[in-house]
Design an enzyme around this catalytic site. Sequence first.
Site, PDB file in Angstrom:
ATOM      1  N   SER A 151      15.689  56.864  13.905  1.00 57.21           N
ATOM      2  CA  SER A 151      17.152  57.703  14.833  1.00 57.21           C
ATOM      3  C   SER A 151      17.675  58.112  14.070  1.00 57.21           C
ATOM      4  O   SER A 151      19.149  59.204  14.441  1.00 57.21           O
ATOM      5  CB  SER A 151      16.620  58.429  15.950  1.00 57.21           C
ATOM      6  OG  SER A 151      15.300  58.346  16.544  1.00 57.21           O
ATOM      7  N   THR A 204      20.724  58.460  19.016  1.00 55.13           N
ATOM      8  CA  THR A 204      20.723  60.112  18.876  1.00 55.13           C
ATOM      9  C   THR A 204      22.790  60.124  19.186  1.00 55.13           C
ATOM     10  O   THR A 204      23.556  60.409  18.710  1.00 55.13           O
ATOM     11  CB  THR A 204      19.758  60.549  19.772  1.00 55.13           C
ATOM     12  OG1 THR A 204      18.465  60.850  18.417  1.00 55.13           O
ATOM     13  CG2 THR A 204      20.445  61.924  18.949  1.00 55.13           C
ATOM     14  N   GLU A 345      18.970  66.603  23.992  1.00 56.44           N
ATOM     15  CA  GLU A 345      17.877  64.995  23.468  1.00 56.44           C
ATOM     16  C   GLU A 345      16.777  64.982  24.594  1.00 56.44           C
ATOM     17  O   GLU A 345      17.283  64.821  25.670  1.00 56.44           O
ATOM     18  CB  GLU A 345      18.167  63.835  23.264  1.00 56.44           C
ATOM     19  CG  GLU A 345      17.035  63.354  21.959  1.00 56.44           C
ATOM     20  CD  GLU A 345      17.347  61.879  21.759  1.00 56.44           C
ATOM     21  OE1 GLU A 345      17.397  61.515  20.365  1.00 56.44           O
ATOM     22  OE2 GLU A 345      18.190  61.133  22.081  1.00 56.44           O
ATOM     23  N   ASP A 350      10.031  60.655  21.920  1.00 58.71           N
ATOM     24  CA  ASP A 350       9.635  59.080  20.767  1.00 58.71           C
ATOM     25  C   ASP A 350       9.109  58.183  21.186  1.00 58.71           C
ATOM     26  O   ASP A 350       8.031  57.969  20.986  1.00 58.71           O
ATOM     27  CB  ASP A 350      11.467  59.284  20.310  1.00 58.71           C
ATOM     28  CG  ASP A 350      11.099  57.551  19.820  1.00 58.71           C
ATOM     29  OD1 ASP A 350      10.606  57.786  18.536  1.00 58.71           O
ATOM     30  OD2 ASP A 350      11.696  57.499  19.896  1.00 58.71           O
ATOM     31  N   HIS A 354       5.760  55.836  20.585  1.00 57.50           N
ATOM     32  CA  HIS A 354       6.118  54.630  20.051  1.00 57.50           C
ATOM     33  C   HIS A 354       4.568  54.189  20.651  1.00 57.50           C
ATOM     34  O   HIS A 354       4.438  53.126  20.522  1.00 57.50           O
ATOM     35  CB  HIS A 354       6.822  53.946  20.373  1.00 57.50           C
ATOM     36  CG  HIS A 354       8.578  54.535  19.259  1.00 57.50           C
ATOM     37  ND1 HIS A 354       7.885  53.877  18.252  1.00 57.50           N
ATOM     38  CD2 HIS A 354       9.800  54.721  19.183  1.00 57.50           C
ATOM     39  CE1 HIS A 354       8.874  54.460  17.353  1.00 57.50           C
ATOM     40  NE2 HIS A 354       9.922  54.473  18.467  1.00 57.50           N
ATOM     41  N   ASP A 393      14.666  64.166  15.289  1.00 57.99           N
ATOM     42  CA  ASP A 393      15.132  63.763  13.984  1.00 57.99           C
ATOM     43  C   ASP A 393      14.235  63.121  13.143  1.00 57.99           C
ATOM     44  O   ASP A 393      14.443  62.581  11.931  1.00 57.99           O
ATOM     45  CB  ASP A 393      16.156  62.660  14.558  1.00 57.99           C
ATOM     46  CG  ASP A 393      15.344  61.670  15.983  1.00 57.99           C
ATOM     47  OD1 ASP A 393      14.073  62.311  16.667  1.00 57.99           O
ATOM     48  OD2 ASP A 393      15.317  61.063  16.709  1.00 57.99           O
ATOM     49  N   HIS A 542       6.929  55.678  13.094  1.00 54.85           N
ATOM     50  CA  HIS A 542       7.513  56.722  12.504  1.00 54.85           C
ATOM     51  C   HIS A 542       6.561  56.707  11.802  1.00 54.85           C
ATOM     52  O   HIS A 542       5.788  56.590  11.329  1.00 54.85           O
ATOM     53  CB  HIS A 542       8.919  56.900  12.321  1.00 54.85           C
ATOM     54  CG  HIS A 542      10.049  56.616  13.588  1.00 54.85           C
ATOM     55  ND1 HIS A 542      11.247  56.415  13.470  1.00 54.85           N
ATOM     56  CD2 HIS A 542       9.808  56.270  14.551  1.00 54.85           C
ATOM     57  CE1 HIS A 542      11.793  56.560  14.664  1.00 54.85           C
ATOM     58  NE2 HIS A 542      11.142  56.311  15.418  1.00 54.85           N
TER      59      HIS A 542
END
Length: 644
Positions: A151, A204, A345, A350, A354, A393, A542
């Site tokens: 990120s 971010t 955001e 995200d 994960h 991202d 990612h």
Amino acid sequence: MARGDEPLLSQGRPSSDHSDERSVEEEDALLTGRKTQQSRDYGWAFWREVGLFVWAAIATALVILFAVLYSHQQQTSKPTPSGGGWKDGKPTGKRNLIFMVSDGMGPTSLSLTRSFRQAATGLPIDDVLVLDEYLIGSSRTRSTSSLITDSAAGATAFSCGQKSYNGAISVLPNRDPCGTVLEAAKRAGYMTGLVVTTRITDATPACFAAHVNHRDEEDRIAEQEVGEHPLGRVLDLMLGGGRCHFLPNSTDGSCRKDGRDIVDLAKKNGFSYVSDRKGFDGLNFGANVKLPLLGLFAGTDIPYEVDRRNMNEIYPSLDEMARTALAALKSATEDSDKGFFLMIEGSRIDHAGHGNDPVAQVHEVLAYDTAFASVLDFLAEDDVEGVLVGTSDHETGGLATARQLHDTYPEYHWFPTVLGNATRSAENLAYQLRDHIAGKHISPLDTGITSPPRRPRSSSPSAEASSPSEDEVSPSPPTLSDGDLKSYIRTHLLASGLGVHDPSASEIHRLAHVATDPWPASYILADIISRRAQVGWTTHGHSAVDVNIYASDPEQARPLLGNRENTEVGRFLAEYLDLEDVVEEVTRDLMKKMEEGENGWMGRELEDAAVREVREDHYEGDFKVKRRRREGCGCLGEGQVHVH
């Protein structure tokens, strides 16, 4: 023949006695090329017809000319819905720019969420997300140090318009800081803001308002965000989590390594401060905001939306924070010839990736979709020109709406209704399991635990919201048998929390054996429901998947149509606000500060290997199972946090 039956064209036309003779003369003229001897009277009617014909021809030519000119203008300039325009390829006039980041959201996240929403609410298959209607392109995401970005490098591409290494917070591979679009906007007279659902010091948001060599420097990032920055204060509004990085380490709830009070520093720099739901509600959706504003509503990250909705009296939603920020910045720029730049955001999409948690994932994407719709409504009602651009991202989890469960060839299925049965995220349930055991002593013979559990330092908001303090844990708790523990797992976590009523003995056994460590437990819980929904994951990290680009108006975001590098998104942000030259000016000022020896704000130096440029990918035998920890790898164990 009655009059009404006469041919239409014969009505009112007198017959001529010489018509046959005239016809013969005309035929001779056609055959011989000689003019007929008959004369013609060019009266008013003839010249009237000629005039009408000429007028029609000229009018048609003018229409074609104007159409060509309009088409050329549309291709070389941009529309001006209100407030501003474009001249010679440059923006003019007052304008607002809202940049939305869906951290970790890949194309499959949309497929997953769309089908879930349709199944959960009985919608037809053509009922899509708001996001689906504003898709304009896709973005390539690699960093300079890897084909798979993190990120920090991804957000540096957005903020600076340049590629950098994984971990970089608006710093380039040569360790030089790069000016950001937010810093340039502030210098040019725009108001600026950040809205997130993670820590406001996370990668971010940090990339827009701070410069450090590595994202781990969250204490230093907090200092820069409130004005201890080489350029002075660059932010007017911050809403999100991460309060622990602003409190001195002598204070409960702090995660700082030193005793500095950054909330007090913010107040000295003029910030008003709110830290809870009551304080947020007092902002009255922006009507009562006094800028600059620092709003920190969680010690670390705001809970996943699927959990937050059950704690609405504690935490504001992404949509509520976004609408508050929009209204506050609109009011603050009412009398200015400049508008505002706001980054929003959807941070925890995200984290759901994960954790390989499809339940958390769909609710995070829906929350982001709701905020996206609110921004569109704001732009439609506002009288100042503005545009919304959104992208991710990177993608997280290697998500697939398919799952190979057995060795045999699979059926083509995935079951979104399974996700609708869950009421909590896997993370939340894992912390409930840990806290349940923390209040009751477990026999080492039953679970393999050889010492009383201790609380790991974690970024989990679920832990913050539901965990008892050490003082609240009974010093002499009663014994909990293996049977009682497994019963709790079966009925409270799986049946009530995940809606799973058919757990296998091995699934319950695995959970019982990791019950005091939320990360393995949360992964197991997420896998239990993923298998039943037939949702697949390829990694807890990612992926290199291209991600979607969205815009409120594709004409205004024309440079982003099609497949683009993520740096092109960053360059567009600066271009739209006419800040390219200002970004370069900011970069020069940052470099000057470094040359004067004032570069302590960038944190510890990194080894060359950490920022090396990837020139080729090569295989290193990584198929073998490796149990190792590397700094910044993102592997989660006791005391570790999500860092990507």
